[in-house]
Scaffold this active site. Structure first.
Site, short mmCIF file in Angstrom:
data_model
loop_
_atom_site.label_atom_id
_atom_site.label_comp_id
_atom_site.label_asym_id
_atom_site.label_seq_id
_atom_site.Cartn_x
_atom_site.Cartn_y
_atom_site.Cartn_z
N THR A 128 35.93 78.57 38.06
CA THR A 128 35.47 77.29 38.62
C THR A 128 36.05 77.13 40.02
OG1 THR A 128 35.57 76.35 36.38
CG2 THR A 128 35.30 74.81 38.19
N GLU A 149 45.43 75.63 35.92
CA GLU A 149 45.06 77.04 35.87
C GLU A 149 43.92 77.29 34.89
OE1 GLU A 149 45.81 79.29 37.84
OE2 GLU A 149 47.55 78.47 38.89
N ASP A 165 45.02 87.51 39.35
CA ASP A 165 43.63 87.12 39.13
C ASP A 165 42.72 87.93 40.04
OD1 ASP A 165 44.04 86.02 41.63
OD2 ASP A 165 43.33 84.02 41.11
N CYS A 224 47.77 96.53 56.14
CA CYS A 224 46.53 96.70 55.37
C CYS A 224 45.87 98.04 55.67
CB CYS A 224 45.58 95.55 55.67
SG CYS A 224 44.04 95.62 54.72
N TYR A 273 47.38 86.36 33.06
CA TYR A 273 47.37 85.65 34.33
C TYR A 273 47.95 84.24 34.18
CZ TYR A 273 45.91 82.57 37.98
OH TYR A 273 45.94 81.60 38.94
#
Length: 351
Positions: A46, A40, A141, A212, A123
């Site tokens: 990255t 993590e 995140d 959604c 997080y």
């Protein structure tokens, strides 16, 4: 939040989708607390594909908290070379030392205790707590914030701390007691592979289209909303690839500030022309035998851009203050930030 916020009805379809075919990542195969924690931290800012190789090399060299705590600085910095944001690896080491001193070399199965360790925020604490220990806490995140914004068609900027707090609270209320880590990973997976950050979301592949709000409103291209970024500060530098015989010159940066305490190629402030560079260095006692221009390069940090020109320099005698190393040692033993890699192409066969 619009549309009533995040609903528990997303849990079953999202977990079914995740079970049917999530990415095969090395840290998922054996989700021990240490492996989850290291992965993590590496994954912060990255790409996943870039982390795979780093993670495997790290675990081979430093397989436990104790191994990390006892590792010399040059070892863990070299393993991190190229990942950037070096404060992350320094905090990993600091936290490992603290874990050995306070917890016998084990990460605690406690969200609040994890949160107090160096380099661990909400997080990462949530990811380790849920994935490694099965604790029902969210891990929010950028991927999760984007999914939440689209599912609810929320136009609050996702960089707003209040929005992140609201998402954490709503996810905490729907977190399944039996599979919290899988739900967190499913949300992250959905954001990384389907509800993507760049370009249009792949709604035809999404298990949550029936829930959604932005999909039904036709507003997926408008969500999430982001606050405007501040322009990066531009710094101009002149980088020197210095050879003294078969050796390459390095300099160690000051402990504080950008790339603090890391090795670098020597550099000067500003963009200096060849004549000015030679004059300045010879005034410091450098015996320059050859000075050739190198191709300019640019490197982007979070808040700063380095715009660099460079010179290849051959010296008669080594000046004081520089560390001379062989190209092979530079490759194996010294962590050189990727900002300087563009200037090594002239000796890349040696390095």
């Amino acid at each position: 939040m619009p549309s009533g916020g995040i609903s528990a009805s997303l849990t079953a379809p999202l977990l079914s989708w995740y079970d049917a075919g999530h990415r095969d990542l090395p840290w998922r195969a054996e989700p021990t607390p240490y492996r989850v924690w290291v992965s993590e931290i590496m994954l912060q800012q990255t790409r996943v594909e870039a982390v795979r190789g780093y993670f495997s090399r790290w675990m081979k060299a430093l397989p436990t908290v104790h191994a990390l705590a006892e590792a010399p600085e040059d070892v863990y910095l070299k393993l991190w070379e190229g990942l950037g944001y070096y404060s992350r690896v320094r905090n990993l080491h600091r936290a490992a030392v603290e874990l050995c001193e306070r917890f016998g070399g084990e990460l605690p199965a406690d969200y609040d205790a994890l949160l107090k360790l160096p380099g661990i925020g909400e997080y990462t604490a949530g990811a380790v707590a849920s994935i490694a220990f099965g604790l029902p806490v969210p891990a929010v995140d950028g991927n999760v914030l984007r999914v939440a914004a689209r599912v609810t068609d929320d136009r609050t900027p996702i960089t707003d701390p209040k929005y992140k707090k609201a998402v954490r609270g709503q996810l905490a209320a729907v977190m399944p007691g039996d599979r919290p880590g899988d739900l967190n990973q499913a949300l992250m997976e959905l954001g990384a592979t389907v509800c993507v950050p760049n370009g249009a979301p792949k709604c035809s592949e999404c298990p949550l289209t029936h829930l959604c709000a932005s999909f039904h409103h036709g507003t997926t291209g408008l969500v999430p909303v982001r606050s405007p970024k501040k322009a990066r500060r531009i710094e101009r530098r002149t980088v020197l690839l210095v050879r003294c015989g078969s050796l390459v010159a390095l300099n160690k940066r000051p402990a504080d500030g950008l790339l603090g305490g890391l090795w670098e190629l020597p550099s000067l402030e500003g963009h200096l022309p060849p004549g000015k560079t030679r004059q300045l260095l010879e005034s410091r006692g450098w015996q320059i035998q050859k000075l050739l221009s190198l191709r300019p390069a640019k490197h982007i940090f979070t808040h700063v851009e380095w715009h660099m020109n460079g010179y290849y320099i051959e010296l008669g005698d080594a000046p004081e203050g520089l560390t001379l190393v062989t190209p092979s040692a530079l490759r194996v033993d010294y962590a050189l930030p990727s900002a300087f890699r563009a200037f090594l192409t002239i000796i890349e066969d040696e390095v």
